[in-house]
Design a protein around this motif. Sequence first.
Motif, PDB file in Angstrom:
ATOM      1  N   ALA A 158       4.638   3.942  -9.979  1.00 32.83           N
ATOM      2  CA  ALA A 158       3.603   2.565  -9.792  1.00 32.83           C
ATOM      3  C   ALA A 158       3.133   2.985  -8.281  1.00 32.83           C
ATOM      4  O   ALA A 158       3.926   2.652  -7.385  1.00 32.83           O
ATOM      5  CB  ALA A 158       4.212   1.341  -9.908  1.00 32.83           C
ATOM      6  N   ARG A 159       1.861   3.244  -8.045  1.00 33.88           N
ATOM      7  CA  ARG A 159       1.582   3.363  -6.751  1.00 33.88           C
ATOM      8  C   ARG A 159       0.044   2.897  -6.465  1.00 33.88           C
ATOM      9  O   ARG A 159      -0.891   3.323  -5.718  1.00 33.88           O
ATOM     10  CB  ARG A 159       1.281   5.164  -6.396  1.00 33.88           C
ATOM     11  CG  ARG A 159       2.600   5.745  -6.743  1.00 33.88           C
ATOM     12  CD  ARG A 159       3.707   5.210  -5.682  1.00 33.88           C
ATOM     13  NE  ARG A 159       3.461   5.570  -4.371  1.00 33.88           N
ATOM     14  CZ  ARG A 159       4.193   5.115  -3.343  1.00 33.88           C
ATOM     15  NH1 ARG A 159       5.344   4.425  -3.956  1.00 33.88           N
ATOM     16  NH2 ARG A 159       4.002   5.339  -2.154  1.00 33.88           N
ATOM     17  N   TRP A 160      -0.061   1.904  -7.334  1.00 29.64           N
ATOM     18  CA  TRP A 160      -1.266   1.092  -6.825  1.00 29.64           C
ATOM     19  C   TRP A 160      -1.543   0.807  -5.448  1.00 29.64           C
ATOM     20  O   TRP A 160      -0.572   0.335  -4.964  1.00 29.64           O
ATOM     21  CB  TRP A 160      -1.418  -0.145  -7.738  1.00 29.64           C
ATOM     22  CG  TRP A 160      -2.676  -1.163  -7.696  1.00 29.64           C
ATOM     23  CD1 TRP A 160      -3.948  -0.972  -7.624  1.00 29.64           C
ATOM     24  CD2 TRP A 160      -2.575  -2.602  -7.466  1.00 29.64           C
ATOM     25  NE1 TRP A 160      -4.800  -1.731  -7.545  1.00 29.64           N
ATOM     26  CE2 TRP A 160      -4.006  -2.893  -7.316  1.00 29.64           C
ATOM     27  CE3 TRP A 160      -1.543  -3.365  -7.222  1.00 29.64           C
ATOM     28  CZ2 TRP A 160      -4.201  -4.287  -7.036  1.00 29.64           C
ATOM     29  CZ3 TRP A 160      -1.906  -4.668  -6.743  1.00 29.64           C
ATOM     30  CH2 TRP A 160      -3.175  -5.018  -6.683  1.00 29.64           C
ATOM     31  N   ASN A 203      -6.588  -8.390 -11.703  1.00 29.37           N
ATOM     32  CA  ASN A 203      -5.349  -7.835 -10.959  1.00 29.37           C
ATOM     33  C   ASN A 203      -4.115  -8.548 -11.356  1.00 29.37           C
ATOM     34  O   ASN A 203      -2.855  -8.343 -10.883  1.00 29.37           O
ATOM     35  CB  ASN A 203      -5.401  -7.324  -9.776  1.00 29.37           C
ATOM     36  CG  ASN A 203      -6.274  -6.002  -9.366  1.00 29.37           C
ATOM     37  OD1 ASN A 203      -5.351  -5.036 -10.206  1.00 29.37           O
ATOM     38  ND2 ASN A 203      -7.255  -6.082  -8.786  1.00 29.37           N
ATOM     39  N   GLN A 204      -4.221  -9.668 -12.079  1.00 35.89           N
ATOM     40  CA  GLN A 204      -3.253 -10.582 -12.367  1.00 35.89           C
ATOM     41  C   GLN A 204      -2.009  -9.544 -13.418  1.00 35.89           C
ATOM     42  O   GLN A 204      -2.670  -8.737 -14.134  1.00 35.89           O
ATOM     43  CB  GLN A 204      -3.529 -11.862 -12.714  1.00 35.89           C
ATOM     44  CG  GLN A 204      -4.119 -12.799 -11.756  1.00 35.89           C
ATOM     45  CD  GLN A 204      -4.433 -14.188 -12.303  1.00 35.89           C
ATOM     46  OE1 GLN A 204      -4.679 -14.327 -13.618  1.00 35.89           O
ATOM     47  NE2 GLN A 204      -4.692 -14.903 -11.370  1.00 35.89           N
ATOM     48  N   PRO A 229       1.076   0.881  -1.227  1.00 37.96           N
ATOM     49  CA  PRO A 229       1.701   1.281  -2.715  1.00 37.96           C
ATOM     50  C   PRO A 229       3.053   1.161  -3.029  1.00 37.96           C
ATOM     51  O   PRO A 229       3.583   1.621  -3.658  1.00 37.96           O
ATOM     52  CB  PRO A 229       1.295   2.768  -2.594  1.00 37.96           C
ATOM     53  CG  PRO A 229       1.364   2.955  -1.061  1.00 37.96           C
ATOM     54  CD  PRO A 229       1.114   1.787  -0.087  1.00 37.96           C
ATOM     55  N   ASP A 230       3.891   0.230  -2.197  1.00 41.23           N
ATOM     56  CA  ASP A 230       5.384   0.051  -2.583  1.00 41.23           C
ATOM     57  C   ASP A 230       5.386  -1.048  -3.443  1.00 41.23           C
ATOM     58  O   ASP A 230       4.998  -2.134  -2.936  1.00 41.23           O
ATOM     59  CB  ASP A 230       5.976   0.020  -1.139  1.00 41.23           C
ATOM     60  CG  ASP A 230       5.947   1.170  -0.382  1.00 41.23           C
ATOM     61  OD1 ASP A 230       5.559   2.187  -0.543  1.00 41.23           O
ATOM     62  OD2 ASP A 230       6.410   0.926   0.792  1.00 41.23           O
ATOM     63  N   TRP A 271      -4.248  -2.353 -11.081  1.00 48.98           N
ATOM     64  CA  TRP A 271      -3.037  -1.806 -11.177  1.00 48.98           C
ATOM     65  C   TRP A 271      -2.875  -0.986 -12.257  1.00 48.98           C
ATOM     66  O   TRP A 271      -1.777  -0.033 -12.500  1.00 48.98           O
ATOM     67  CB  TRP A 271      -2.036  -2.669 -10.814  1.00 48.98           C
ATOM     68  CG  TRP A 271      -1.908  -3.919 -11.770  1.00 48.98           C
ATOM     69  CD1 TRP A 271      -2.809  -5.312 -11.538  1.00 48.98           C
ATOM     70  CD2 TRP A 271      -1.710  -3.842 -13.159  1.00 48.98           C
ATOM     71  NE1 TRP A 271      -2.643  -5.932 -12.740  1.00 48.98           N
ATOM     72  CE2 TRP A 271      -1.869  -5.245 -13.425  1.00 48.98           C
ATOM     73  CE3 TRP A 271      -0.600  -3.206 -14.013  1.00 48.98           C
ATOM     74  CZ2 TRP A 271      -1.408  -5.738 -14.741  1.00 48.98           C
ATOM     75  CZ3 TRP A 271      -0.243  -3.508 -15.068  1.00 48.98           C
ATOM     76  CH2 TRP A 271      -0.560  -5.108 -15.617  1.00 48.98           C
ATOM     77  N   PHE A 272      -3.222  -1.284 -13.416  1.00 50.43           N
ATOM     78  CA  PHE A 272      -2.982  -0.845 -14.758  1.00 50.43           C
ATOM     79  C   PHE A 272      -4.124   0.418 -15.043  1.00 50.43           C
ATOM     80  O   PHE A 272      -3.750   0.719 -16.370  1.00 50.43           O
ATOM     81  CB  PHE A 272      -3.488  -1.783 -15.864  1.00 50.43           C
ATOM     82  CG  PHE A 272      -4.789  -2.688 -15.815  1.00 50.43           C
ATOM     83  CD1 PHE A 272      -5.847  -2.035 -16.336  1.00 50.43           C
ATOM     84  CD2 PHE A 272      -4.732  -3.882 -15.393  1.00 50.43           C
ATOM     85  CE1 PHE A 272      -6.915  -2.657 -16.347  1.00 50.43           C
ATOM     86  CE2 PHE A 272      -5.908  -4.539 -15.371  1.00 50.43           C
ATOM     87  CZ  PHE A 272      -7.269  -3.853 -15.635  1.00 50.43           C
TER      88      PHE A 272
END
Length: 803
Positions: A74-76, A160-161, A382-383, A87-88
Motif C-alpha cells: 500500500a503506497r498511495w 478517497n473514503q 505513503p506510509d 488509494w484503490f
Amino acid sequence: MKRIQTFVAAAFLALTPAMAQGTWDKAIWPKAEQYNENQASDFHWKPGPSNQPIGVARGIFPGRVVMARLPEAARWPGRWDVNEDQWFLDKYTSTDKCDEMLATTLQRLTGTKNNRKAWVKVFRHHNEEIRGLKKRGYQKGEVVAIKINLNNSSAGKRDNQTDATPQMTLAVVRHLVRDAGVPERDIIIYDVKRQIYAQMLECVWHEFPDVRFVQDGEARSEQPLNPKYGDHHGIEAAQWIEGIEYSVDNDKFNEAKLMARQILDATYIVNLALLKLHSYPYNYMEDGDNGQTAITMSAKNHAGSIRGTHEMHRYFNSTEIKKRGKEHDYNPLVDLEASPNLGRKTILYMLDALYCGRKWRTYPLHFPNAPFYNRTLPYANPDWPASLLLSFDPVALQSVGLDIMYAQSLNNNEPGYYNVPRIMLRDMADDILKAMATPWATPSGTVYRQQGQPIPSLGVFEHWDSPKTMRYSRNLDSKNGKGIEFIYIPMGSAKEQAASAPYQGLDHLDFFYAGESTKHRMYIVRDGRVAWSYYDPEGRGEISDAVLLSDGHILMAHQHGIREVVPTPGTAYAYTVLWQMDTPKGYEIHSIQPIGKDKIVYVQCGDPLTCVVREVPSMKLIREFKLPYRDGGSHGQMRNFRLTRKGTLLLASMQYGAIMEFDSHGHELRRIDFPGAWGVEELKNGNILACTNRGLAREYDKKGSVVWEYDWSKNPVYKNISTQKAHRLPNGNTLMNNWFNEWSSQRIDPENPDVQAIEVTPDGRIVWELSSWFPPADLGPATTIQPLNEPVNRSKLYFGDIR
C-alpha cells in the motif's frame, strides 16, 4: 505553547500546493470553532485488565490470530482531496503483495506449508466443527460468499473514503479459484446495502469474469460492463428473504430479518472486514458524528448482510442509550454473528488493514504506533498500515483489532490537529466482544439465543499486555494459556522494513538521559513524561558521560569537570551537588565510573593521557598511571570507558581506532581494532559491545570475533548519524543513542527532526526511535540513554585491587 501550536498549524496548512491555493473544501477542512466539544463526552474508553481471557478460543490452533505487514502493498501518496488519484488504483495498491500476505498468514494460521493444503484445512475444520462432517473439504457446487465492507461505496464512487480494497478482494478470489478449487461462478462478492464501485468490479472481472456480485439493486449505468459478456452480467440485486432472528424484541424487527436469498443459499462465507473504528466526534477531514457503535470490524461487517440495518441502530451503544438511562444494552450484531445463516457459515475471518480509518465514513489514516509506526505528518505521505489479519476466531480477531486501534490513540494530541485528538474510541467499545465471548453472561444481562437454544461462546476475548510487547495469554504461556495467540509477521525487503518508522512515544521505556549540548541538560523520563530535569546554562563544555546509580545519585563528566549530584524527587530542576572537581587547564575529562561507595575512576585526556582513581568527596588521589596516546590534542583521544566484572578497564580509543583493555596498573591486556571507536561496555556473557561515531555497533566475543553488528548509518531514513553509546537491554535488543552537533550551523528540521536514540532487535528490526526536540519534552542532543530499571550499582564495581 500557543505560539508553537500556531506555528505547527500554519506549517501543516502549507503542506501542499492545493492547501496554499485555498482549494480545500471548506465544508471538510475545519476551523477550530466548528467542532462541538460536547460531542466527545462518550469517547473515554480504556481497555480493562490485561491477559484475563474469557470465552472459548476457536480455531485449528485455538485463539490464534496472525497478522502480516508488507509496506510495499500500500503506497498511495495520500492526496486525499484528488479524486483522480485514489488509494484503490492498481498503481498504488498491489494485488500480488496482498496475495503474498494472504498466503503467509493463511499458512501460519493453519500450520501448513502451501496454499492448497491450507485451504483444505480451512474447509475441513469448518465442516467438522460446524456441520459435523469429518474430513469433508470443499465440494463442487457449493457457493462461497465473500462479505466485503462497502460503507462508503456507490456505483460512481470516485472519492478517497475507505471501502473494501479491490486488490485484497481479488487476492481472496485467486486463492479460492486456484488453490481451493472453487469455480468462479460459485463465488459471490457482496454488500447488500451498497452498490459495488467500478474499480472493484474491474479488478476482479479482469481475471475472473464469472465471479458474481450481489448489491442493493440492479446494475447502474455508472458501473462497468463485464469484459467477457459485454453487459452487466454478474451484477445481481439482492433477493430478500427472511433468514435472521434476534434474541431480544424479535417481533419488532421486520426488515432486519431479511437477507439476500443468494447468501442464504451459499454454503460458506468469508468475512473480509476492515480494520477501523465506527465513530469520531470532530469535524476534521470527515464530518464528525457519534456513530452507533465503537468498532467497524467483523461483526459490524454484517450490517451489510441484511436489509433493515436501521432497525438495529436503537440498540447499539450510542448517545440514545443514555437518553433511555442504560449504560449497556443488547447488541443485535451478536445475533448476526451467531446466526446459522451468517456467522455460523463463516470459514475464515479477515481484517483488511491496508488503509485503515477512525470512523465509518473516513479517509485512510496513518497509524503512528505499534506495530505500524507510520509518519502522520504531512498527511500526504505513503506510509500506511499495509497489513492483513486472519483468524478462525472472530472474537479474538476483533480483540486484537481493538487493542491495535487503542494503541494508535496513545499519542493522540500531536501538532497539526487543532488540539483535538486524532483518533478516539467510544465508551463500551469491548461490550460486543464480551457478549460474543460469553453470550450467557453479558454486560447487558441478555442471554443470546438462536433457534430457541442459548448460543455457545463465539470465541475468546482478552487484552494484550501492552502495545510495546503485544503479548496475549498464549504468547506468555503456550501450554497453559487459554486466550489469544498473536503472531505478527513483518514482510518485505529489508529496506522497506527499515524505512517504516518505529514507535516514537516517550512511554516506550523509563530512562535517564544526558545530552552533549551547549547547555548542560539531563532528564529522568518516567511514564512518558519528564519527571526530573537538570539544567545548567552556565556549564562549560559538553556532558560526555553521565551514569545513574542505584542509590539515585548521578555521576557526570562534562569535559571541563566532574561532579556527583542527587536529584530532588518530585521537583523539577532541583538537585544537590555532593562534590565537584574542575579539570586541570589543558586537559579534558569525558568519562567516569564509580568504584565502591567512596571512590571514582576517570580518564584525563591530554599530555599525558592518564587514568586517575580518587576518593570522594575528599578528592584524595589513590592511584594514577599513563595510558597509550599520540600527540594531537586532548579532545580527540577518547570518549568512553567502562569497568568490567573482573575489575579491568575497557577503553574506546579514538586515536588508535581500537577497543583496549587494561588492568588497574595500566598494563594493556588486549586490543581489538575498531576504527572510530566511541562507546564500549561489557555484556553479561563476557562479550564486548562497542560502537563508533559513524553509526556502527558491534558485539565481539572473547576471542575478538564479530558475532553481531548493526550499521544504522546505512538506513536511508536517518541522517547525521553519530553514535555515542550502545547498550544491550535484558530483552536482547540493543539501545543506541545518536549525537547532534548543536555547536555547528546545523538546525533541527521540525518536520523531519534527527533521531536521538533507537532500539533495534537482534535481527535488525528497529522497534523504537526517540525524536523529542520540541515541547513538552525537548531533550536536546543525546550523549547517553540509560533505562531506569538498570541503574549502576557502585558497590559491585571495583578496579583490580581498588574497591
